[in-house]
Design an enzyme around this catalytic site. Structure first.
Site, short mmCIF file in Angstrom:
data_model
loop_
_atom_site.label_atom_id
_atom_site.label_comp_id
_atom_site.label_asym_id
_atom_site.label_seq_id
_atom_site.Cartn_x
_atom_site.Cartn_y
_atom_site.Cartn_z
N ASP A 269 0.87 -1.16 0.00
CA ASP A 269 0.00 0.00 0.00
C ASP A 269 0.92 1.23 0.00
OD1 ASP A 269 -2.12 1.73 -0.02
OD2 ASP A 269 -3.25 0.67 1.50
C1 BGC Z 1 -5.19 2.98 -0.08
C2 BGC Z 1 -5.26 1.91 -1.15
C3 BGC Z 1 -5.13 2.54 -2.52
C4 BGC Z 1 -3.86 3.36 -2.57
C5 BGC Z 1 -3.63 4.03 -3.90
C6 BGC Z 1 -4.01 3.90 -0.26
O1 BGC Z 1 -4.06 4.97 0.63
O2 BGC Z 1 -5.15 2.36 1.19
O3 BGC Z 1 -6.44 1.19 -1.04
O4 BGC Z 1 -5.16 1.56 -3.50
O5 BGC Z 1 -3.92 4.38 -1.58
O6 BGC Z 1 -4.57 5.00 -4.13
#
Ligand code: BGC
Length: 737
Positions: A269
């Site tokens: 993440d």
């Molecule tokens: C989120 C993810 C997401 C990523 C990219 C993160 O803050 O937890 O679910 O895919 O950002 O946007």
């Protein structure tokens, strides 16, 4: 054999053999793209500069958040010119519930209990995204959530592992298809694992789960997504039992690769690798890089500082075995090869526009919104509205709010083609019916915690700052008084659920209750249409509204669906994917609880509130009325059974019923939940029609992960099955042990 004819694995190995250490370290980096350095502002400009250097040196594997065909083409071209080995970029994006055509949020579409619809919706999302050059979606989000305070409940399948697994697999099939051709994208189930169980429902807070709960509740949707062929997986932010998920070898290697045989690539993440330092787990960025790679992380998603930028040095210093880096690079190269990017790195920009404008996509969005709606209450059969209704007052701050129809995680929407609830009700109204509108009260705004707002999420916020509260309420009451029915559209703004959108209460925000009170006091019958990403506290609202229809954030065609549902062109048939709490103090709340030593006291666990839900898991009414009868159970080999019932529509309207099968065991190697969902079928019946519905229960469905044995077991004991319309179904039979 020409190089194109070789398998992706063989081609990836051949490429790897030619790569320098720096090129390998570039492949395992994914950068957020905030536009060019010239376009980006403030701190984003520095980020953009870093990305441009990586592109110019051909040392980057992937970018995220590029969403226009012209941009993916331009960046790809720039990169390929610099890349010595001509290794294309992989473009990732959060295509969560649609790209240009927005579908109901994942929690909403889980309520359809219709995996074919879910698959078809994500196939549309994939087609649209791929048309502009996106190769990979950070979806499905499959985190089980049993605490409605957590804002990300809106992104997942709700409380139940079985429903979650079915929805996870359907989404993977939709995104990836049977081959990763130019209509499909890689699917990346997230966030591995347990993220939905954060302490207090607070986003990012720690998660402490026993292995028993992890395996029986939180992992099954991930396993189903992997078994359905998902080629990627995203780690979670938080620590699981003390070990941050992104540095968690037990999760990323032992379970994922050794037990499940996953051979796709794992992405972190955002910033989760460097944040191993913030967690107090790694002492330095280098240590974070080593821990993450050793745990099983292949690709690092970052803005700002990076852990993997230290990998080359770590290899040189002998802190990490280069073979581990090679393995990560191979997995990423294989994904690019499977997608055919080496052969076709660019998209046709004109063709992309045509794909994004496809009317059939919008039609499917309408069907999806209709099938996701859940009818919670319908006193005196107020719905569907009858020809006696000549004047309708559509009221509430969400009634004419296009952005709120869409929910969180949408970026490429076109608000001009989004049908609001007000517009949809007016369009579906029979000739001669007057539809009035007033917002009544303002919708409170929430502050955004991110420095740049929800990065890239297009806000299009309706501004309530100048709203005249006193006049607004009076106008709504006046319209309600003149109307035959008042339709109130209340709930949550699109950004009141989602990431960093946890909430300490489930109350209707702002002055919405006041509006409901005032409108109900006119004596005009009230239909409450709820737009939300989570269950809200309806104890009082439920006594004021004659009918309640949960519409969720229904997407591009939410309003059209609402109009057709209200006027009876279609009947609601969705069912709740979670137990709807009465009060925030009850969460986490589940139907699949264990008996305890005092089963008879189950409804009285609090002295100040009953401990049952307001509406049970699986609940939802229809304009039809269904009787489930004639349950038969035929035992099959290996402790399984064939279970069948007859379902009859005894009502005067056609409608859908989701027939649900629950199973429970009263003894065995663990004290198991009182009952668990193990099958469901959504069927359509005309008035008076009946259908026999059959379920096959096999050993897998009856197994559970036993903590003492650290393995899956099928206890050879008698079981009870229940079949009916929700998790409180009473019709039951026994499967002998
Ligand atoms: C989120 C993810 C997401 C990523 C990219 C993160 O803050 O937890 O679910 O895919 O950002 O946007």
């Amino acid at each position: 054999m020409s190089i194109e004819d070789q398998s992706p694995k063989a081609r990836a190995r051949a490429l790897l053999a030619q790569m320098s250490l720096d090129e390998k370290c570039g492949q395992v980096r994914q950068y957020f793209c905030f536009g060019t350095a010239a376009e980006a502002v403030g701190p984003l400009a520095a980020e953009a500069r870093k990305m441009e250097i990586a592109l110019a040196t051909g040392t980057v594997g992937s970018l995220l958040f590029v969403s226009k065909a012209s941009q993916t083409n331009a960046l790809q071209r720039q990169h390929l010119e610099a890349s010595r080995l001509k290794i294309p970029l992989l473009f990732g994006f959060d295509v969560i519930h649609g790209f240009r055509t927005i579908f109901p949020t994942p929690i909403a579409i889980a309520a359809s209990f219709d995996p074919a619809l879910v698959e078809a919706s994500q196939a549309v999302a994939a087609r649209e995204a791929r048309a502009v050059g996106i190769h990979w979606t950070f979806a499905p989000m499959v985190d089980i959530c049993r605490d409605a305070r957590w804002g990300r409940i809106v992104e997942g399948p709700g409380e139940d592992p079985f429903l979650g697994a079915v929805m996870a697999a359907a989404q993977v099939r939709g995104f990836q298809g049977t081959t990763l051709d130019d209509q499909h994208v890689l699917a990346g189930p997230k966030h591995f694992a347990g993220y939905g169980a954060s302490l207090g429902g607070r986003d990012y807070d720690e998660v402490n789960l026993s292995d028993y709960e992890l395996h029986n509740v939180y992992l099954p949707p991930f396993k189903a997504a992997i078994d359905a062929g998902a080629r990627n997986l995203m780690t979670a932010y938080m620590p699981l039992n003390g070990v941050p998920a992104t540095g968690n070898r037990h999760l990323l290697t032992t379970i994922l690769r050794e037990h499940w045989g996953f051979d796709g690539f794992v992405v972190s993440d955002a910033n989760a690798a460097i944040n191993l330092v913030a967690h107090g787990f790694s002492a330095s960025p280098v240590e974070a890089a080593v821990s993450a790679l050793e745990a099983g992380l292949d690709l690092e998603m970052t803005t700002g500082t990076s852990a993997y930028e230290h990998l080359a040095q770590a290899v040189v210093d002998g802190l990490i075995d280069e073979a581990l880096l090679d393995q990560a690079v191979l997995r990423i190269l294989e994904a690019k090869l499977e997608l055919g990017l080496f052969e076709a790195p660019f998209v046709d920009e004109e063709a992309a526009e045509a794909v994004l404008a496809t009317p059939a996509h919008r039609d499917l969005a309408r069907t999806a919104a209709e099938r996701s709606a859940v009818l919670l209450r319908n006193e005196d059969a107020l719905l569907p509205l009858t020809p006696a209704i000549r004047r309708v007052a559509v009221l509430g701050p969400l009634a004419d709010a296009p952005r709120d129809c869409l929910g969180p995680w949408v970026f490429e929407q076109d608000l001009s083609e989004t049908v609001t609830i007000r517009a949809g009700i007016a369009a579906a109204a029979p000739a001669g019916v007057t539809v009035d509108y007033a917002p009544g009260v303002a919708m409170p705004m929430r502050q955004h915690p991110w420095p740049f707002g929800r990065m890239h999420e297009r806000d299009d916020r309706s501004d309530w700052a100048d709203f005249d509260e006193a006049a607004g309420l009076a106008r709504a009451v006046e319209l309600a008084r003149q109307a035959d029915v008042a339709v109130l559209v209340l709930g949550e703004r699109y950004d009141m659920s989602g990431e960093i959108a946890s909430c300490s209460t489930l109350d209707l925000a702002g002055r919405q209750m006041e509006l409901l009170d005032a409108v109900a006091a006119t004596g005009t019958p009230v239909v409450l249409l709820l737009m939300s990403g989570r269950p809200l506290d309806l104890r009082r609202a439920g006594t004021l509204a004659d009918a309640i229809l949960q519409l969720w954030h229904g997407g591009t065609r939410a309003g059209e669906a609402a109009g057709r549902l209200l006027w009876g062109a279609v009947s609601p048939g969705g069912k709740l994917p979670f137990s709807w709490p009465r009060h925030v103090g009850q969460v986490p709340l589940i139907y699949g609880h264990t008996r305890s030593h005092s089963p008879e006291g189950q409804t009285r666990r609090y002295w100040d509130e009953t401990s049952t839900p307001l509406y049970p898991f699986g609940f939802g009414l229809s304009y039809g009325a269904f009787a489930v009868t004639d349950l038969t159970v035929i035992p099959t080999a290996g402790a399984g059974a064939e279970v069948s019932v007859t379902v009859t529509n005894t009502g005067i309207h056609a409608g859908d019923e989701v027939v649900q099968l629950y199973v429970g065991q009263a003894s065995g190697s663990s004290a198991r939940p009182v009952r668990e969902l193990k099958g469901f079928q959504r069927i359509h019946l005309a008035p008076g029609a009946r259908q026999r519905v059959t379920f096959q229960l096999d050993a897998t469905a009856l197994s559970h992960w036993n903590d003492a044995r650290k393995d899956w077991v099928v206890d050879r004991v008698a079981r009870t099955v229940w079949v009916g319309s929700d998790s409180q179904a009473g019709l039951s039979a026994r499967i002998p042990g």
